[in-house]
Enzyme design. Structure first.
Site, mmCIF file in Angstrom:
data_model
loop_
_atom_site.group_PDB
_atom_site.id
_atom_site.type_symbol
_atom_site.label_atom_id
_atom_site.label_comp_id
_atom_site.label_asym_id
_atom_site.label_seq_id
_atom_site.Cartn_x
_atom_site.Cartn_y
_atom_site.Cartn_z
ATOM 1 N N ASP A 108 -9.683 -2.954 1.250
ATOM 2 C CA ASP A 108 -9.816 -2.427 2.612
ATOM 3 C C ASP A 108 -11.217 -1.817 2.715
ATOM 4 O OD1 ASP A 108 -9.817 -0.224 4.614
ATOM 5 O OD2 ASP A 108 -7.712 -0.749 4.910
ATOM 6 N N HIS A 154 -11.635 1.945 2.093
ATOM 7 C CA HIS A 154 -10.949 2.565 0.953
ATOM 8 C C HIS A 154 -11.818 2.804 -0.268
ATOM 9 C CE1 HIS A 154 -6.563 1.728 2.327
ATOM 10 N NE2 HIS A 154 -7.302 2.279 3.257
ATOM 11 N N TRP A 159 0.866 -1.180 0.000
ATOM 12 C CA TRP A 159 0.000 0.000 0.000
ATOM 13 C C TRP A 159 0.906 1.235 0.000
ATOM 14 C CZ3 TRP A 159 -0.340 4.056 3.606
ATOM 15 C CH2 TRP A 159 -1.255 5.052 3.228
ATOM 16 N N GLU A 171 -2.977 -2.823 -2.539
ATOM 17 C CA GLU A 171 -4.154 -2.296 -1.831
ATOM 18 C C GLU A 171 -4.508 -0.905 -2.361
ATOM 19 O OE1 GLU A 171 -3.481 -1.711 2.360
ATOM 20 O OE2 GLU A 171 -5.561 -1.157 2.764
ATOM 21 N N ASP A 221 -10.306 4.088 10.266
ATOM 22 C CA ASP A 221 -9.701 2.929 10.926
ATOM 23 C C ASP A 221 -10.115 2.785 12.386
ATOM 24 O OD1 ASP A 221 -7.996 1.586 8.844
ATOM 25 O OD2 ASP A 221 -7.148 3.603 8.718
ATOM 26 N N LYS A 264 -6.988 2.616 -2.838
ATOM 27 C CA LYS A 264 -7.628 3.569 -1.923
ATOM 28 C C LYS A 264 -8.288 4.665 -2.747
ATOM 29 C CE LYS A 264 -6.428 6.099 2.294
ATOM 30 N NZ LYS A 264 -5.627 5.964 3.512
ATOM 31 N N ASP A 307 -7.278 -4.053 10.106
ATOM 32 C CA ASP A 307 -6.550 -2.802 9.912
ATOM 33 C C ASP A 307 -7.273 -1.680 10.640
ATOM 34 O OD1 ASP A 307 -4.873 -0.841 9.127
ATOM 35 O OD2 ASP A 307 -5.460 -0.802 7.023
ATOM 36 N N ASP A 321 -11.910 7.019 5.942
ATOM 37 C CA ASP A 321 -11.085 5.850 6.261
ATOM 38 C C ASP A 321 -10.444 6.027 7.628
ATOM 39 O OD1 ASP A 321 -9.591 3.507 5.896
ATOM 40 O OD2 ASP A 321 -7.911 4.618 5.043
ATOM 41 N N HIS A 343 -8.748 -6.093 4.158
ATOM 42 C CA HIS A 343 -8.458 -5.353 5.378
ATOM 43 C C HIS A 343 -9.785 -5.042 6.026
ATOM 44 C CE1 HIS A 343 -4.087 -3.709 5.083
ATOM 45 N NE2 HIS A 343 -4.139 -5.009 5.261
HETATM 46 C C1 RNT Z 1 -3.823 2.838 4.757
HETATM 47 C C2 RNT Z 1 -3.986 1.389 4.458
HETATM 48 C C3 RNT Z 1 -2.892 0.494 4.993
HETATM 49 C C4 RNT Z 1 -2.443 0.843 6.392
HETATM 50 C C5 RNT Z 1 -1.552 -0.181 7.047
HETATM 51 C C6 RNT Z 1 -0.896 0.333 8.260
HETATM 52 O O1 RNT Z 1 -4.916 3.578 4.406
HETATM 53 O O2 RNT Z 1 -5.220 0.954 4.899
HETATM 54 O O3 RNT Z 1 -3.299 -0.808 4.916
HETATM 55 O O4 RNT Z 1 -3.516 1.096 7.224
HETATM 56 O O5 RNT Z 1 -0.657 -0.684 6.145
HETATM 57 ZN ZN ZN Z 2 -5.605 -1.165 4.868
#
Ligand code: RNT
Ligand code: ZN
Length: 416
Positions: free
Chosen positions: A256, A259, A183, A222, A293, A224, A323, A291, A283
């Site tokens: 993710d 994302h 990523w 990955e 998290d 986004k 994640d 995003d 993720h």
């Molecule tokens: C960031 C991505 C990525 C990170 C990790 C720490 O937006 O989601 O996966 O969160 O690699």
């Molecule tokens: Zn991620």
């Protein structure tokens, strides 16, 4: 009769086998993100903090500041998490010591991760891996692999190649496959005058990164949609990586949950990828408005995602990684809560009347489909979860948090 026995009968009446569900759940590994333990800081630049698209908020006391602390905290959390566990590492968690002094990320080798492998072996954990392409001075104008600066690109290509080699060696040592996920935060805050150039450079960089065969590695990219400070353009968008993965056998598109556009759901995307890919790396996170998290909870989208994996017969194909990173609450509770929520969602999904639901849809009986779906929400799945915790030797809901509080008092609050 115990609560579990009653629940077992209730599910059996619907043709659902709770014993089988628990067995399936026990075997499904969850890759737990090491970075929840220290707010994504890592060991290679401890004063730097997270940056380049990674943001943690909060300053709850007790952040793990070293390999020893992170290991101890992780084990504490793991003792309250049932089933098979993997630890998801980032390259910035290289272990530096006298024999292995600091090197920059393009110079990393397996030796810096051998202590993690020893830890994994001792504790029966799998390992997954990630290049760390953020929080570093070689990020230039917010770009890494797509930078127009040849030196910047070279540094990050070499870093990504190094991580694949490390992941390969970890896989050899553990006799396992290791997911290595690329990523990068590359993008622009404002309207770009060239969208194609960065993407062409990224494609070329990826081709070089993935050139070396690494049979123990599950390679992922990955995508986004945007990040704070990178609102107008993301080089590694979904179309870009999905097309890349689709045209490069052995490379997988990692989705993710945070994302995509907030009106788009990964639960709907799984079945779009399944006809083309034999693995669905994920993720699992909880985006709140962006995003963000947040710690994973047993919410509707998580349940929908796991239901989708189960009813598509794709649970084995799914490579589930967590994640999230929340620095505003106890980090060990966050790990336990998030991982257990993901596992609960899998169990919930395994105990849905899928055959009946599918039949109703195929017969065009959408009323029955809706009724069945709604009523399945209140089946006594909590009793099965409790039994599962008992059998796997971890505390039930309501019984683990005191242990976290005690650890906070005895260990975390003594760190300063
Ligand atoms: C960031 C991505 C990525 C990170 C990790 C720490 O937006 O989601 O996966 O969160 O690699
Ligand atoms: Zn991620």
């Amino acid at each position: 009769m115990t609560m579990y026995e009653l629940a077992k009968e209730r599910f059996a009446a619907l043709g659902l086998d709770t014993e089988k569900a628990m067995e399936t759940l026990r075997k499904k590994a969850i890759s737990i993100n090491c970075w929840q333990g220290d707010d994504v800081v890592g060991f290679d630049n401890p004063d730097g903090g997270a940056g380049n698209g990674i943001q943690t908020t909060g300053n709850y006391p007790g952040r793990a500041r070293s390999f020893e602390e992170l290991k101890a905290d992780f084990l504490k959390a793991a003792s309250m998490i049932p089933g098979k566990k993997r630890i998801n590492l980032h390259a910035c968690y290289a272990v530096f010591d006298k024999e292995h002094p600091w090197v920059d990320r393009d110079q990393l080798t397996y030796d810096y991760f051998a202590p993690w492998v020893a830890f994994a072996k001792e504790n029966d954990l799998g390992i997954d891996f990630n290049p760390t392409v953020f929080s570093h001075p070689m990020m230039k104008d917010g770009l890494s692999l797509s930078s127009p600066d040849e030196k910047v690109r070279r540094f990050w290509i070499d870093h990504c190649k190094a991580t694949r080699r490390i992941a390969e060696r970890i896989g050899q040592e553990l006799n396992d496959e290791v997911l290595n996920n690329v990523w990068i935060p590359d993008g622009y805050k404002d309207i770009p005058s060239d969208r194609l150039g960065p993407r062409l450079r990224l494609k070329e960089a990826l081709d070089e990164i993935f050139a070396e065969p690494c049979p123990h590695v599950i390679d992922c990219v990955e995508s986004k949609v945007f990040a704070i400070g990178v609102e107008s353009y993301t080089v590694g968008s979904n179309e870009f990586y999905l097309a890349y993965a689709a045209t490069h056998p052995g490379i997988y598109d990692l989705m993710d949950m945070g994302h995509f556009h907030p009106q788009e759901f990964v639960s709907d995307k799984v079945s779009a990828l399944l006809p083309y890919f034999d693995r669905i790396p994920l993720h699992v996170t909880r985006p709140v408005r962006w995003d963000s998290d947040h710690v994973v909870l047993l919410d509707d989208e998580l349940k929908e995602l796991m239901k989708e994996l189960v009813r598509c017969g794709a649970l084995e194909k799914a490579v589930i990684g967590l994640d999230f990173f929340d620095a505003s609450i106890n980090r060990i509770a966050a790990w336990v809560l998030g991982t257990r929520a993901a596992q609960k969602a899998i169990l919930f999904a395994l105990l849905q009347p899928d055959a009946e639901l599918k039949k109703a849809q195929d017969e065009g009986d959408f009323t029955r489909r809706l009724v069945l779906m709604e009523e399945a929400k209140t089946l006594p799945f909590g009793a099965v979860w409790e039994e599962y915790c008992r059998r796997t030797g971890v505390p039930a809901d309501g019984a683990w948090f005191d242990g976290v509080r005690a650890y906070e008092r005895d260990v975390l609050l003594k760190r300063n």
